[in-house]
Design an enzyme around this catalytic site. Structure first.
Site, PDB file in Angstrom:
ATOM      1  N   LYS A  99      17.189  28.597  19.206  1.00  0.00           N
ATOM      2  CA  LYS A  99      15.964  27.923  18.771  1.00  0.00           C
ATOM      3  C   LYS A  99      15.089  27.621  19.980  1.00  0.00           C
ATOM      4  O   LYS A  99      15.591  27.230  21.032  1.00  0.00           O
ATOM      5  CB  LYS A  99      16.306  26.631  18.023  1.00  0.00           C
ATOM      6  CG  LYS A  99      15.098  25.850  17.521  1.00  0.00           C
ATOM      7  CD  LYS A  99      15.498  24.779  16.500  1.00  0.00           C
ATOM      8  CE  LYS A  99      16.337  23.698  17.087  1.00  0.00           C
ATOM      9  NZ  LYS A  99      16.632  22.630  16.091  1.00  0.00           N
ATOM     10  N   LYS A 143      18.505  30.583   9.739  1.00  0.00           N
ATOM     11  CA  LYS A 143      18.030  29.290   9.245  1.00  0.00           C
ATOM     12  C   LYS A 143      16.537  29.370   8.911  1.00  0.00           C
ATOM     13  O   LYS A 143      15.741  29.810   9.743  1.00  0.00           O
ATOM     14  CB  LYS A 143      18.266  28.211  10.301  1.00  0.00           C
ATOM     15  CG  LYS A 143      19.736  27.879  10.516  1.00  0.00           C
ATOM     16  CD  LYS A 143      19.946  27.037  11.768  1.00  0.00           C
ATOM     17  CE  LYS A 143      19.200  25.729  11.720  1.00  0.00           C
ATOM     18  NZ  LYS A 143      19.407  24.953  12.972  1.00  0.00           N
TER      19      LYS A 143
END
Length: 234
Positions: free
Chosen positions: A28, A89
């Site tokens: 991320k 995700k």
């Protein structure tokens, strides 16, 4: 048992988090939003790097803070999945067409992509409202997080009772569960009894609790010590 998810912003941090005992390695970019995405070629390099390790934790990757347009969301999830990560995700926002986005991802889930829905407690009044749709579409899991990192952590927005109800509902649908959202070291004792499948950290792992800064091995060690280490079998 609850596992430790560590969000990492670079290949160097990926290796540090793996050596520090993180159970799940989450790719991320914290400087690009709540779920800022790594470039696809960098995700491929991360997967290739992890495959060289004798033992490795599962890798997850975020797809960015996308508009709730089913075509855009389905395309980005599919592209990220082809990079070889274990989980993808996707953040679900109340604006746009989140229900349509969930439905559009059902074919990808049927192809074997393990999708985790991220629901933001500072945006959704009832983040559990989408769980039946998420389960029907074949998602692997659902987690709670915060979208606005300057508005306080998870426990500022939801009580332990509200979090427990979400987790119970998600489990009833057979979903993996996770809690994140500017979690601090001292949040861990309150959250562990709720028994999510994982707790996600970024801010608490960085020097000076700066989520955009570098991962600090000492901070990771403190969080690792607070979350009993368990093998991940999800």
């Amino acid at each position: 048992m609850t596992r430790l998810l560590a969000s990492v912003a670079s290949l160097e941090e990926l290796t540090l988090a793996a050596r520090g005992g993180a159970d799940i390695l989450d790719l991320k970019d914290p400087k690009s939003g709540a779920l800022g995405a790594w470039p696809l070629d960098s995700i491929v390099r991360a997967v290739d790097t992890a495959r060289q390790w004798h033992l490795r934790a599962p890798l997850s990757a975020t797809v960015g803070d996308l508009p709730m347009d089913p075509i855009i969301v389905a395309g980005q999830v599919a592209e990220t999945s082809t990079c070889g990560v274990d989980y993808v995700k996707i953040g679900l926002f109340p604006s746009g067409d989140p229900v349509g986005c969930v439905a559009a991802l059902a074919p990808e889930a049927r192809r074997g992509t393990r999708i985790v829905a991220v629901l933001f407690v500072d945006l959704w009044t009832d983040p559990g409202i989408l769980l039946p749709d998420i389960a029907k579409a074949g998602f692997a899991g659902a987690m709670l997080d915060t979208a606005g990192k300057g508005s306080g952590g998870l426990l500022r927005h939801k009580t332990k009772g509200e979090l427990a109800r979400f987790l119970t509902q998600a489990r009833s649908h057979g979903l993996l569960t996770g809690l994140a959202g500017s979690l601090r070291l001292d949040d861990i004792p309150a959250l562990l009894p709720l028994a999510p499948d994982y707790l996600g950290f970024r801010t608490a792992l960085c020097a000076g609790a700066d989520r955009g800064g570098a991962l600090d091995p000492a901070a990771l060690a403190a969080v690792r010590d607070a979350v009993p280490e368990q093998p991940f079998n999800g």
